[in-house]
Design a protein around this motif. Structure first.
Motif, short mmCIF file in Angstrom:
data_model
loop_
_atom_site.label_atom_id
_atom_site.label_comp_id
_atom_site.label_asym_id
_atom_site.label_seq_id
_atom_site.Cartn_x
_atom_site.Cartn_y
_atom_site.Cartn_z
N HIS A 10 17.81 20.39 -20.12
CA HIS A 10 18.68 20.54 -21.34
C HIS A 10 18.19 21.65 -22.20
O HIS A 10 19.18 21.94 -23.09
N LEU A 13 21.04 23.91 -20.96
CA LEU A 13 22.32 23.58 -21.63
C LEU A 13 22.44 23.70 -23.08
O LEU A 13 23.69 24.40 -23.55
N MET A 17 25.25 26.45 -24.44
CA MET A 17 26.13 26.24 -25.30
C MET A 17 26.21 26.88 -26.46
O MET A 17 27.09 27.35 -27.16
N CYS A 46 20.06 16.74 -27.09
CA CYS A 46 20.82 17.01 -25.88
C CYS A 46 20.40 15.96 -24.76
O CYS A 46 21.33 15.54 -24.20
N CYS A 49 22.31 12.75 -25.15
CA CYS A 49 23.72 12.51 -25.10
C CYS A 49 24.32 12.16 -23.94
O CYS A 49 23.97 12.66 -22.66
N TRP A 51 27.16 12.44 -22.88
CA TRP A 51 28.35 13.40 -22.22
C TRP A 51 27.45 14.79 -21.50
O TRP A 51 28.10 15.42 -20.78
N ALA A 52 26.04 14.82 -21.50
CA ALA A 52 25.37 15.76 -21.02
C ALA A 52 25.58 16.00 -19.51
O ALA A 52 25.69 17.37 -19.17
N CYS A 55 28.64 18.39 -19.10
CA CYS A 55 28.49 19.49 -20.09
C CYS A 55 28.60 20.74 -18.96
O CYS A 55 29.13 21.86 -19.52
N TRP A 58 31.96 21.70 -18.14
CA TRP A 58 32.63 22.11 -19.42
C TRP A 58 32.30 23.80 -19.58
O TRP A 58 33.24 24.58 -19.81
N ALA A 68 31.64 23.97 -30.27
CA ALA A 68 31.04 23.13 -29.17
C ALA A 68 32.15 22.05 -29.26
O ALA A 68 32.74 21.70 -30.37
N CYS A 72 29.57 17.09 -28.34
CA CYS A 72 28.32 17.70 -28.56
C CYS A 72 27.64 17.06 -29.71
O CYS A 72 27.96 17.63 -30.78
#
Length: 89
Positions: A10, A13, A17, A46, A49, A51-52, A55, A58, A68, A72
Motif C-alpha cells: 500500500h 500504491l 498514485m 489505502c 480501500c 478498490w485497492a 489499483c 489502473w 486520482a 480512491c
C-alpha cells in the motif's frame, strides 16, 4: 498486527498514485508539507480501500492523470498536495 508486506504494497500504491497525479509525496514530506503521521494515515487509508486490488492495473493504464479515480479514498489529499506543489513551483 499488520504484515510488513501488506504495508509495503500500500505504500507503493500511495507513492504510485502520487506520481500519477503529480503529487510528489516524498518531496511534500521532505519540505514539511506532509507529516509522517499524515503519510502513514494515507497508507492506512489505502489499506482499507476495497478498490485497492484494482489499483495497480489502473495505475499501469493511467501513468499521468489530473486526479486520482473517484474510488480512491486519498483523492482529496493527493489533489491538495498537487496544488501545493504547483503553487511552490
Amino acid at each position: 498486527m499488520p504484515r510488513l508486506g501488506q504495508i509495503m504494497t500500500h505504500l507503493r500504491l500511495v507513492l504510485r498514485m502520487g506520481r500519477a497525479t503529480g503529487a510528489d509525496i516524498v518531496e511534500a514530506h521532505r519540505e514539511g508539507r506532509l507529516s509522517q503521521e499524515d503519510w502513514a494515515d494515507m497508507v492506512q487509508t489505502c489499506r482499507g480501500c476495497e478498490w485497492a486490488p484494482d489499483c495497480p492495473e489502473w495505475l499501469d493504464e493511467n501513468e499521468c492523470v489530473h486526479e486520482a479515480p473517484e474510488t480512491c479514498p486519498n483523492r482529496a489529499r493527493l489533489a491538495a498536495l498537487r496544488e501545493q506543489t504547483q503553487k511552490d513551483d
